[in-house]
Write a protein that holds these residues in place. Structure first.
Motif, PDB file in Angstrom:
ATOM      1  N   HIS A   1       0.839  -1.201   0.000  1.00 33.72           N
ATOM      2  CA  HIS A   1       0.000   0.000   0.000  1.00 33.72           C
ATOM      3  C   HIS A   1       0.875   1.253   0.000  1.00 33.72           C
ATOM      4  O   HIS A   1       1.844   1.352   0.751  1.00 33.72           O
ATOM      5  N   VAL A   2       0.519   2.186  -0.854  1.00 33.63           N
ATOM      6  CA  VAL A   2       1.267   3.438  -0.971  1.00 33.63           C
ATOM      7  C   VAL A   2       0.464   4.522  -0.265  1.00 33.63           C
ATOM      8  O   VAL A   2      -0.573   4.973  -0.774  1.00 33.63           O
ATOM      9  N   VAL A   3       0.933   4.917   0.908  1.00 35.02           N
ATOM     10  CA  VAL A   3       0.200   5.861   1.751  1.00 35.02           C
ATOM     11  C   VAL A   3       1.097   7.050   2.067  1.00 35.02           C
ATOM     12  O   VAL A   3       2.322   6.945   2.033  1.00 35.02           O
ATOM     13  N   PRO A   4       0.521   8.197   2.377  1.00 32.69           N
ATOM     14  CA  PRO A   4       1.331   9.379   2.727  1.00 32.69           C
ATOM     15  C   PRO A   4       2.263   9.083   3.894  1.00 32.69           C
ATOM     16  O   PRO A   4       1.859   8.508   4.911  1.00 32.69           O
ATOM     17  N   GLY A   5       3.519   9.475   3.761  1.00 34.14           N
ATOM     18  CA  GLY A   5       4.497   9.250   4.812  1.00 34.14           C
ATOM     19  C   GLY A   5       5.132   7.882   4.808  1.00 34.14           C
ATOM     20  O   GLY A   5       6.129   7.656   5.480  1.00 34.14           O
ATOM     21  N   HIS A   6       4.524   6.933   4.064  1.00 35.07           N
ATOM     22  CA  HIS A   6       5.088   5.575   3.918  1.00 35.07           C
ATOM     23  C   HIS A   6       5.395   4.942   5.279  1.00 35.07           C
ATOM     24  O   HIS A   6       6.440   4.326   5.479  1.00 35.07           O
ATOM     25  N   THR A   7       4.446   5.079   6.191  1.00 36.72           N
ATOM     26  CA  THR A   7       4.654   4.557   7.542  1.00 36.72           C
ATOM     27  C   THR A   7       4.520   3.042   7.619  1.00 36.72           C
ATOM     28  O   THR A   7       4.833   2.456   8.660  1.00 36.72           O
ATOM     29  N   ASN A   8       4.065   2.408   6.552  1.00 39.82           N
ATOM     30  CA  ASN A   8       3.900   0.946   6.557  1.00 39.82           C
ATOM     31  C   ASN A   8       5.165   0.219   6.129  1.00 39.82           C
ATOM     32  O   ASN A   8       5.193  -1.013   6.110  1.00 39.82           O
ATOM     33  N   VAL A   9       6.205   0.963   5.760  1.00 43.93           N
ATOM     34  CA  VAL A   9       7.503   0.357   5.425  1.00 43.93           C
ATOM     35  C   VAL A   9       8.568   1.012   6.301  1.00 43.93           C
ATOM     36  O   VAL A   9       8.324   2.042   6.935  1.00 43.93           O
ATOM     37  N   SER A  10       9.747   0.422   6.318  1.00 40.16           N
ATOM     38  CA  SER A  10      10.766   0.888   7.274  1.00 40.16           C
ATOM     39  C   SER A  10      11.450   2.183   6.854  1.00 40.16           C
ATOM     40  O   SER A  10      11.969   2.912   7.695  1.00 40.16           O
ATOM     41  N   ARG A  11      11.512   2.473   5.569  1.00 45.96           N
ATOM     42  CA  ARG A  11      12.248   3.626   5.022  1.00 45.96           C
ATOM     43  C   ARG A  11      13.726   3.595   5.425  1.00 45.96           C
ATOM     44  O   ARG A  11      14.375   4.620   5.545  1.00 45.96           O
ATOM     45  N   LEU A  12      14.256   2.391   5.601  1.00 50.36           N
ATOM     46  CA  LEU A  12      15.671   2.227   5.959  1.00 50.36           C
ATOM     47  C   LEU A  12      16.541   1.909   4.750  1.00 50.36           C
ATOM     48  O   LEU A  12      17.742   1.683   4.894  1.00 50.36           O
ATOM     49  N   SER A  13      15.955   1.894   3.555  1.00 53.20           N
ATOM     50  CA  SER A  13      16.725   1.468   2.389  1.00 53.20           C
ATOM     51  C   SER A  13      17.973   2.313   2.128  1.00 53.20           C
ATOM     52  O   SER A  13      19.014   1.750   1.755  1.00 53.20           O
ATOM     53  N   PRO A  14      17.969   3.646   2.321  1.00 47.00           N
ATOM     54  CA  PRO A  14      19.236   4.376   2.132  1.00 47.00           C
ATOM     55  C   PRO A  14      20.319   3.928   3.115  1.00 47.00           C
ATOM     56  O   PRO A  14      21.489   3.791   2.742  1.00 47.00           O
ATOM     57  N   ALA A  15      19.927   3.690   4.371  1.00 41.83           N
ATOM     58  CA  ALA A  15      20.901   3.262   5.381  1.00 41.83           C
ATOM     59  C   ALA A  15      21.454   1.879   5.065  1.00 41.83           C
ATOM     60  O   ALA A  15      22.645   1.609   5.261  1.00 41.83           O
ATOM     61  N   ILE A  16      20.595   0.983   4.574  1.00 38.62           N
ATOM     62  CA  ILE A  16      21.054  -0.367   4.237  1.00 38.62           C
ATOM     63  C   ILE A  16      21.915  -0.333   2.980  1.00 38.62           C
ATOM     64  O   ILE A  16      22.948  -0.998   2.902  1.00 38.62           O
ATOM     65  N   ARG A  17      21.493   0.454   1.992  1.00 41.40           N
ATOM     66  CA  ARG A  17      22.243   0.513   0.732  1.00 41.40           C
ATOM     67  C   ARG A  17      23.693   0.955   0.958  1.00 41.40           C
ATOM     68  O   ARG A  17      24.618   0.439   0.349  1.00 41.40           O
ATOM     69  N   HIS A  18      23.901   1.923   1.874  1.00 39.48           N
ATOM     70  CA  HIS A  18      25.251   2.434   2.115  1.00 39.48           C
ATOM     71  C   HIS A  18      25.873   1.852   3.377  1.00 39.48           C
ATOM     72  O   HIS A  18      26.926   2.289   3.820  1.00 39.48           O
ATOM     73  N   ARG A  19      25.206   0.890   3.924  1.00 41.10           N
ATOM     74  CA  ARG A  19      25.676   0.121   5.068  1.00 41.10           C
ATOM     75  C   ARG A  19      25.995   0.971   6.291  1.00 41.10           C
ATOM     76  O   ARG A  19      27.027   0.811   6.928  1.00 41.10           O
ATOM     77  N   LEU A  20      25.074   1.872   6.584  1.00 37.45           N
ATOM     78  CA  LEU A  20      25.021   2.376   7.947  1.00 37.45           C
ATOM     79  C   LEU A  20      24.485   1.259   8.838  1.00 37.45           C
ATOM     80  O   LEU A  20      24.756   1.215  10.036  1.00 37.45           O
ATOM     81  N   LEU A  21      23.699   0.392   8.226  1.00 36.50           N
ATOM     82  CA  LEU A  21      23.209  -0.829   8.848  1.00 36.50           C
ATOM     83  C   LEU A  21      23.566  -2.004   7.962  1.00 36.50           C
ATOM     84  O   LEU A  21      23.556  -1.885   6.735  1.00 36.50           O
ATOM     85  N   LEU A  22      23.848  -3.146   8.566  1.00 34.88           N
ATOM     86  CA  LEU A  22      24.077  -4.367   7.816  1.00 34.88           C
ATOM     87  C   LEU A  22      22.749  -5.074   7.557  1.00 34.88           C
ATOM     88  O   LEU A  22      21.815  -5.002   8.370  1.00 34.88           O
ATOM     89  N   GLU A  23      22.662  -5.800   6.456  1.00 33.80           N
ATOM     90  CA  GLU A  23      21.459  -6.555   6.152  1.00 33.80           C
ATOM     91  C   GLU A  23      21.133  -7.528   7.280  1.00 33.80           C
ATOM     92  O   GLU A  23      19.975  -7.676   7.682  1.00 33.80           O
ATOM     93  N   SER A  24      22.160  -8.169   7.805  1.00 33.93           N
ATOM     94  CA  SER A  24      21.942  -9.188   8.825  1.00 33.93           C
ATOM     95  C   SER A  24      21.319  -8.609  10.092  1.00 33.93           C
ATOM     96  O   SER A  24      20.400  -9.207  10.672  1.00 33.93           O
ATOM     97  N   GLU A  25      21.755  -7.435  10.523  1.00 35.02           N
ATOM     98  CA  GLU A  25      21.195  -6.882  11.754  1.00 35.02           C
ATOM     99  C   GLU A  25      19.773  -6.377  11.546  1.00 35.02           C
ATOM    100  O   GLU A  25      18.941  -6.439  12.456  1.00 35.02           O
ATOM    101  N   CYS A  26      19.466  -5.898  10.331  1.00 34.58           N
ATOM    102  CA  CYS A  26      18.089  -5.495  10.039  1.00 34.58           C
ATOM    103  C   CYS A  26      17.158  -6.705  10.009  1.00 34.58           C
ATOM    104  O   CYS A  26      16.009  -6.633  10.451  1.00 34.58           O
ATOM    105  N   ALA A  27      17.660  -7.814   9.471  1.00 33.67           N
ATOM    106  CA  ALA A  27      16.850  -9.029   9.413  1.00 33.67           C
ATOM    107  C   ALA A  27      16.655  -9.655  10.782  1.00 33.67           C
ATOM    108  O   ALA A  27      15.591 -10.203  11.095  1.00 33.67           O
ATOM    109  N   GLU A  28      17.666  -9.566  11.626  1.00 32.88           N
ATOM    110  CA  GLU A  28      17.599 -10.217  12.932  1.00 32.88           C
ATOM    111  C   GLU A  28      16.814  -9.409  13.957  1.00 32.88           C
ATOM    112  O   GLU A  28      16.224  -9.971  14.885  1.00 32.88           O
TER     113      GLU A  28
END
Length: 410
Positions: free
Chosen positions: A40-67
């Protein structure tokens, strides 16, 4: 089309590790509903994490986000969220095995940039002057925020290719210039998938019924003009589809640092050097350098560059504290100047970094090696073990990759 656009949501995206961890923690209670709500595409995108920039540039690791959500929920409850995290890693591994796909994309993009009639039509769509108001809204949101919901990205790419009949390469370039999470692998290969190149015979069509099902009504009603063009879309089939061969089945060996002066090179592809194979390194200096030439060549938007600069500065601060040595942040000069300045003062030394994935930074490695070698300085690249483990699993499609990944964890 001159319809007034609804202002995009006021979005902020974590640009430090600390703020990324806080955002991840805040999302955990919603992770159990991710599979139900994510499309669902809703204003503010509160239904998703919006962490993709941090994961893409590895401010966060994929493994820690998954765990992180698994401290609260069963693995099966948050499997969709976990899969979405590893889609990005799958695309990276797939492209790493087939780097010629990135090179071909750049060559084709350069060709289309010289086709003035096609480029003019593409520019009109980027600027929100198309026949379909909702796509103008998405173009505006992308430019203003550096983000689009994944479902909106699919609608937009399908419209660009199959309705407007524009080259997918120009659309991928538009996304790459603006998306804070713009990734050479996931962006390029997702556009290829929508165009019917990534999975032969399978394209993605934007349908009015699908937008009406998943897009918040107040936005769709405000931008209803032109929706009739999405009633019965027909695919723009590619002329010929060949399955890209694996041309790089293995990487050159990681280089272990030797005796002598060592500089740690912190770059935007991986901003978490204090965790992983370089964490025990004893560098004499840290160079936190941005790929300024690559940003210029690929025409990154100012907002994207500003986000990258802040993230690099955060990585430098953390690295300086962890490695207990000085860090120099240089995001204004070309990368070669930043590295060769240190090399010129420390002949016989070595610069150590985590290996960049296929993309603009990786493209500069041959030239960098040559310039550093002239100064008697070696460039030593080290891989994260988890990346090496996942790489050979990406020989086929994602769900085959996912099955192998799950088996490797049992």
């Amino acid at each position: 089309m001159t319809a007034e656009l609804i202002p995009p949501p006021d979005l902020t995206f974590a640009d430090t590790r600390r703020s990324s961890l806080k955002q991840l923690e805040a999302f955990i209670p919603r992770a159990s509903k991710y599979g139900r709500d994510r499309n669902h595409v809703v204003p503010g995108h509160t239904n998703v994490s919006r962490l993709s920039p941090a994961i893409r540039h590895r401010l966060l690791l994929e493994s820690e986000c998954a765990e992180a959500p698994r401290t609260r929920y069963a693995a099966s409850t948050v499997e969709k969220f976990t899969q979405e995290i590893y889609w990005r890693r799958y695309w990276k591994a797939w492209l790493s095995l087939r780097p010629q796909v990135w090179t071909s994309y750049l060559e084709e993009l350069e060709h289309w940039r010289t086709d003035h009639e096609t480029l003019e039509r593409a520019n009109a769509c980027e600027e929100g002057r198309s026949r379909i108001a909702i796509m103008n809204h998405f173009a505006n949101e992308l430019i203003k925020t550096g983000y689009l919901h994944n479902h909106a990205r699919m609608w937009f790419a399908g419209w660009w290719i199959h309705i407007e009949r524009l080259p997918w390469q120009l659309g991928a370039d538009f996304f790459f210039r603006h998306l804070l999470d713009g990734d050479p692998a996931s962006n390029t290969l997702s556009w290829r998938w929508v165009a019917g190149l990534q999975t032969p015979g399978k394209t993605y069509l934007p349908r009015r019924s699908n937008l009406e099902k998943y897009l918040t009504p107040e936005v769709l009603e405000k931008h209803a003009e032109g929706l009739e063009l999405l009633e019965k879309p027909t695919p723009q089939q590619p002329e010929a589809v060949t399955k890209p061969a694996v041309t790089r089945p293995s990487l050159e060996d990681s280089d272990a640092p030797s005796d002598g002066p060592i500089a740690l090179w912190l770059h935007e592809e991986d901003l978490l050097t204090e965790q992983g194979p370089l964490s025990s390194l004893k560098p004499h200096h840290i160079i936190a350098a941005g790929n300024r030439a690559g940003w210029k060549e690929h025409r990154f938007a100012p907002g994207k560059i500003e986000w990258l600069e802040r993230a690099i500065q955060d990585g430098a601060r953390r690295s300086e504290e962890h490695f207990e040595t000085s860090a120099e942040v240089d995001t204004r000069r070309p990368l070669a100047e930043s590295l060769t300045q240190w090399a010129n003062d420390h002949r016989g030394g070595q610069i150590v970094a985590l290996r960049p994935e296929v993309g603009p930074l990786h493209d500069q490695l041959p030239d960098l090696r040559t310039k550093l070698r002239e100064l008697d300085v070696s460039l030593r690249l080290v891989d994260r073990p988890e990346d090496l483990d996942l790489r050979p699993l990406a020989t086929g499609g994602f769900f085959n990759f996912w099955k192998k990944f799950q088996a490797s964890r049992d």
